[in-house]
Design an enzyme around this catalytic site. Structure first.
Site, PDB file in Angstrom:
ATOM      1  CE1 TYR A  16      24.094  -3.364  -3.944  1.00 36.23           C
ATOM      2  CE2 TYR A  16      24.138  -3.697  -6.313  1.00 36.23           C
ATOM      3  CZ  TYR A  16      24.791  -3.408  -5.134  1.00 36.23           C
ATOM      4  OH  TYR A  16      26.142  -3.178  -5.147  1.00 36.23           O
ATOM      5  CB  CYS A  64      -0.963  -0.046   1.170  1.00 42.06           C
ATOM      6  SG  CYS A  64      -2.143  -1.383   0.926  1.00 42.06           S
ATOM      7  CD  GLU A  65       4.364   4.625   0.050  1.00 40.54           C
ATOM      8  OE1 GLU A  65       4.467   4.957  -1.153  1.00 40.54           O
ATOM      9  OE2 GLU A  65       4.516   5.426   0.973  1.00 40.54           O
TER      10      GLU A  65
HETATM   11  C1  LIG Z   1      28.437  -0.984  -3.655  1.00 36.27           C
HETATM   12  C2  LIG Z   1      29.889  -0.944  -3.819  1.00 36.27           C
HETATM   13  C3  LIG Z   1      30.496  -1.709  -4.816  1.00 36.27           C
HETATM   14  C4  LIG Z   1      29.735  -2.569  -5.800  1.00 36.27           C
HETATM   15  O1  LIG Z   1      29.032  -1.863  -6.759  1.00 36.27           O
HETATM   16  P1  LIG Z   1      28.296  -2.647  -7.972  1.00 36.27           P
HETATM   17  O2  LIG Z   1      27.668  -1.594  -8.770  1.00 36.27           O
HETATM   18  O3  LIG Z   1      27.311  -3.588  -7.357  1.00 36.27           O
HETATM   19  O4  LIG Z   1      29.340  -3.415  -8.702  1.00 36.27           O
HETATM   20  C5  LIG Z   1      31.881  -1.687  -4.867  1.00 36.27           C
HETATM   21  N1  LIG Z   1      32.610  -0.930  -4.024  1.00 36.27           N
HETATM   22  C6  LIG Z   1      32.056  -0.177  -3.056  1.00 36.27           C
HETATM   23  C7  LIG Z   1      32.915   0.613  -2.150  1.00 36.27           C
HETATM   24  C8  LIG Z   1      30.674  -0.149  -2.933  1.00 36.27           C
HETATM   25  O5  LIG Z   1      30.125   0.621  -1.982  1.00 36.27           O
END
Ligand SMILES: *Cc1c(COP(=O)(O)O)cnc(C)c1O
Length: 410
Positions: A365, A337-338
């Site tokens: 993610y 509900c958003e």
């Molecule tokens: C999130 C992050 C990554 C990975 O980024 P991707 O886009 O998933 O490859 C690498 N290094 C640091 C320091 C991050 O914060």
């Protein structure tokens, strides 16, 4: 996932409909062979012999994925002490873990030092603190080269007013601190954002780091971060990892000659290693036709896959149950509900209530950003390898919603 004999099939001939029947929906499924393929693509693209891939485990932190990548030879990139502990728990050597948080408190850095992992410092006050308490523990410094890279504002972290890293323009200040406090600098690091397409942006960033490296005589490694883009849409292009690996390796060889010693070249991909390995399988709860729009509703929402709403990102969506029905144009929405829209105006094979609706590129993610919003438990996770499906996380239950809540009498 491909269509074979008019049916969707995961690697090893696994039927996603059977997985959903056995484990329920919504269900995250990871194909370990795709993780392995991506890992090997990366290690063969970079021909420099002292090359190390650190998996950015915030993308997908299930311990089985971590163990799988450790066995392939990866190290770990950790942005919290929780991630460091998961890494140690799954058998990574402390020296194969880089703790690289942002605006973490000093206590977290203290703990990282105690656990013996590599520490990456990304703020001048932290550098001062470090000198006071731990000057014998070598550190890495995160430099912000101020390159504009990345798919959108939230994931582009290299620009001038970004909160990440120590500005390359503050290098003289850093040098004064390093000299005064006799800090041991063993690594230089940069990470300029996600979804960078242009190979030349990576190279430009590397050049800035190589130039800075000349000022630090005791380096062991240079970590060029991540940002490698993977295809999400059918016509999407990805970072040409083979071209990038070849170019950077030969440039790194030259740099090491100038520097006078062979250093380790590190990268820290999250998405590149795990995005394409993952699928989110959901069930169609309802098809609703308004005067203008047809909606497919599914039994999940941004509580379980937030990327479309948070970043406006595209995930390919298919009707797994009926791949051959005539496509119609749908908006795909969640049950939260958003505002909860996964996709607008998508061609998807005609769906009815009960059909399994599959989302591609859900490995990175996805679960790791999931929440219990709307008091809906988080999904189960399954990992498939060599034709076998393994449940690697139970679906949460009602009890998990109560977990840690304390009932008081007022
Ligand atoms: C999130 C992050 C990554 C990975 O980024 P991707 O886009 O998933 O490859 C690498 N290094 C640091 C320091 C991050 O914060």
């Amino acid at each position: 996932m491909e269509i074979v004999n008019n049916k969707y099939q995961l690697s090893g001939g696994i039927d996603p409909l059977e997985l959903c029947a056995e484990f329920g929906t919504p269900l995250y499924v990871y194909d370990a062979e795709i993780i392995e393929r991506q890992y090997k693509r990366m290690t063969s693209a970079y021909t420099w012999p002292n090359f190390k891939v650190h998996f950015a485990c915030k993308a997908l932190s299930n311990i089985n994925v971590l163990t799988f990548l450790r066995k392939l030879g990866a190290g770990l990139d950790c942005v919290s002490i929780g991630e460091v502990k998961l890494g140690l728990h799954t058998g990574f050597a402390p020296s194969d873990i880089l703790f690289t948080p942002n605006f973490a408190g000093m206590e977290e850095y203290e703990e990282a030092a105690k656990l013996g992992v590599k520490v990456n410092i990304d703020a001048i006050p932290m550098l001062e603190n470090w000198g006071l308490h731990h000057k014998d523990h070598p550190i890495c410094i995160r430099i912000n080269p101020h390159l504009m890279g990345g798919g959108n504002e939230n994931i582009s972290v290299g620009h001038i007013d970004s909160k990440f890293g120590i500005s390359i323009h503050q290098l003289p200040h850093v040098m004064r601190l390093v000299d005064n406090q006799e800090l041991k600098i063993e690594g230089l690091h940069m990470h300029t954002g996600s979804d960078i397409l242009d190979v030349d942006i990576f190279i430009r960033g590397a050049e800035i780091l190589f130039e800075a490296a000349a000022k630090f005589p005791d380096l062991k490694y240079i970590d060029l971060g991540s940002g490698f883009k993977v295809p999400y849409k059918p016509e999407d292009i990805e970072t040409d990892i083979e071209e990038l690996g070849a170019k950077l390796s030969s440039r790194f060889e030259e740099f090491c000659k100038e520097y006078g010693r062979d250093l380790t070249l590190m990268v820290e991909p999250g998405k590149f290693l795990v995005s394409e390995s993952g699928y989110l399988f959901t069930k169609c709860t309802l098809v609703k036709q308004t005067t203008s729009t047809a909606f497919i509703g599914v039994d999940t929402g941004f509580n379980h896959l937030i990327r479309p709403m948070f970043y406006g990102s595209y995930h390919k969506i298919v009707n797994v149950t009926e791949p051959n029905f005539k496509p119609r144009i749908y908006n795909v929405v969640g049950n939260i509900c958003e505002t909860d829209t996964f996709a607008i105006d998508r061609r998807i094979a005609e769906a009815v209530e009960g059909d399994i609706i599959g989302f591609y590129n859900a490995g990175a993610y996805g679960w790791s950003m999931a929440s219990q919003f709307n008091s809906r438990p988080r999904p189960a996770e399954v990992m498939i390898y060599k034709g076998k499906a393994h449940l690697i996380r139970k679906r949460e239950s009602f009890e998990d919603l109560l977990n840690n809540q304390i009932e008081v009498q007022l």
